[in-house]
Design an enzyme around this catalytic site. Structure first.
Site, short mmCIF file in Angstrom:
data_model
loop_
_atom_site.label_atom_id
_atom_site.label_comp_id
_atom_site.label_asym_id
_atom_site.label_seq_id
_atom_site.Cartn_x
_atom_site.Cartn_y
_atom_site.Cartn_z
CG ASN A 84 -1.73 1.20 1.42
OD1 ASN A 84 -1.79 2.04 0.53
ND2 ASN A 84 -2.36 1.33 2.58
CD1 TRP A 85 3.49 0.88 -2.66
CD2 TRP A 85 3.44 1.81 -4.71
NE1 TRP A 85 4.11 0.02 -3.54
CE2 TRP A 85 4.11 0.56 -4.80
CE3 TRP A 85 3.30 2.57 -5.87
CZ2 TRP A 85 4.62 0.06 -6.00
CZ3 TRP A 85 3.82 2.08 -7.07
CH2 TRP A 85 4.47 0.84 -7.13
CE LYS A 86 -0.25 3.16 4.76
NZ LYS A 86 -0.22 3.25 6.21
CB SER B 230 4.78 -2.07 11.93
OG SER B 230 4.37 -0.74 12.18
N GLY C 136 2.84 -1.31 4.31
CA GLY C 136 2.85 0.11 4.00
C GLY C 136 4.28 0.57 3.75
N GLY C 137 4.91 1.13 4.80
CA GLY C 137 6.23 1.74 4.69
C GLY C 137 7.25 0.93 3.90
CG HIS D 243 -5.88 1.81 5.04
ND1 HIS D 243 -5.51 2.77 5.95
CD2 HIS D 243 -4.85 0.95 4.94
CE1 HIS D 243 -4.28 2.49 6.38
NE2 HIS D 243 -3.86 1.39 5.78
N GLY E 198 1.98 2.00 10.77
CA GLY E 198 2.93 3.12 10.67
C GLY E 198 3.59 3.49 11.99
CD GLU F 148 -3.73 -2.69 7.08
OE1 GLU F 148 -2.59 -2.92 6.67
OE2 GLU F 148 -4.35 -1.65 6.84
CD GLU G 272 -3.08 5.38 6.86
OE1 GLU G 272 -2.99 5.45 5.63
OE2 GLU G 272 -2.22 4.84 7.58
P1 PGA Z 1 2.65 0.12 7.64
O1 PGA Z 1 1.23 0.32 6.92
O2 PGA Z 1 3.24 -1.17 7.09
O3 PGA Z 1 3.46 1.32 7.25
O4 PGA Z 1 2.38 0.02 9.09
C1 PGA Z 1 0.35 -0.75 6.72
C2 PGA Z 1 -0.94 -0.26 6.12
O5 PGA Z 1 -1.42 0.81 6.52
O6 PGA Z 1 -1.52 -0.90 5.22
#
Ligand code: PGA
Length: 253
Positions: free
Chosen positions: A10-12, A213, A234-235, A96, A174, A168, A98
């Site tokens: 997930n490149w956000k 994470s 994500g990251g 998600h 994050g 999640e 967010e």
């Molecule tokens: P993260 O993000 O790996 O940076 O914690 C995961 C996500 O939000 O899908």
């Protein structure tokens, strides 16, 4: 039941078009996929078409990070299911945390987004997860069940057959704090149990990803849990070498 591993990035809200296509090309170039995992990348809308073009003819799948539930109309800034399909997405992340916490996506809205995805044959990656306060209050499983119950309300097992679920925990996204493999397994097993309402076979087949994470140094342990079928990263999905290492996890399953 042997389920195919599924690793998603997930490149956000990161990367220009050039950066996105370079990242996609680097992932596509690596032929190393020892777990025969399905691989999905979710760039932002602006990069969707270019990334889809870059990975055309490879095994890499492309998702949008969200979608609107309407087909078209006066919905300034929103993007419709047919628009993301037109750009090359076959999958879409829905719910998600967010989106839920920053943009007001309620269970009811997510239910409509899921309906729109199914209608357009887009594979949804539906995210659920508890906050730290909910976990500390012992409400984790009830929160997840309520998100699943409300989000999936009204769909038949037939409609849900392509569904992918991502667990999640909000407190792990994050933050660098990962759920322990045991914490992930406990929730994944309970999600799979919950999905038995659509049939035992359905529950045995459904792909459940862990997100929050996931990193090169914890992916192996998380992926070793029996009900963890994949990861939503994500990251570390923004760096090709790290994402490729996670794709090639050593779970000895
Ligand atoms: P993260 O993000 O790996 O940076 O914690 C995961 C996500 O939000 O899908």
């Amino acid at each position: 039941m042997k389920r195919k591993p599924f690793i998603a990035g997930n490149w956000k809200m990161h990367n220009t078009i050039a950066e996105s296509t370079a990242l996609a090309a680097a992932i596509a170039k690596s032929k190393e996929n020892k777990n025969q995992a399905d691989i999905l990348v979710a760039p932002s809308y602006t990069s969707l078409a270019s990334v889809a073009q870059t990975v055309k003819g490879t095994k890499i799948l492309v998702a949008a990070q969200d979608v609107h539930f309407e087909e078209k109309g006066a919905f300034t800034s929103a993007v419709s299911p047919s628009q993301i399909k037109d750009a090359g997405a076959t999958h879409v992340i829905i719910g998600h945390s967010e989106r839920r916490s920053l943009f007001g996506d309620t269970d009811g809205i997510l239910n409509k987004k899921l309906a729109a995805a199914f209608k357009h044959n887009l594979v949804p990656v539906f995210c659920v997860g508890e906050t730290l306060a909910e976990r500390e209050a012992g409400k984790t499983l009830s929160v997840i069940e309520s998100q699943l119950g409300n989000g999936l309300a009204g769909f038949t097992a037939e409609q849900l057959k392509t569904l992918i679920i991502a667990y999640e925990p909000v407190w792990a996204i994050g933050t660098g704090k990962t759920a322990t493999p045991q914490q992930a397994q406990e929730v994944h097993a309970s999600i799979r149990k919950y999905m038995e309402k659509y049939g035992k076979d359905f529950a045995a087949k459904i792909i459940i990803l862990y997100g929050g994470s996931v990193k090169t140094d914890n992916a192996d342990a998380i992926m070793a849990e029996p009900d963890v079928d994949g990861a939503l990263v994500g990251g570390q999905s923004l760096v090709a070498e790290q994402f490729i290492r996670i794709i090639n996890f050593n779970a000895n399953k």
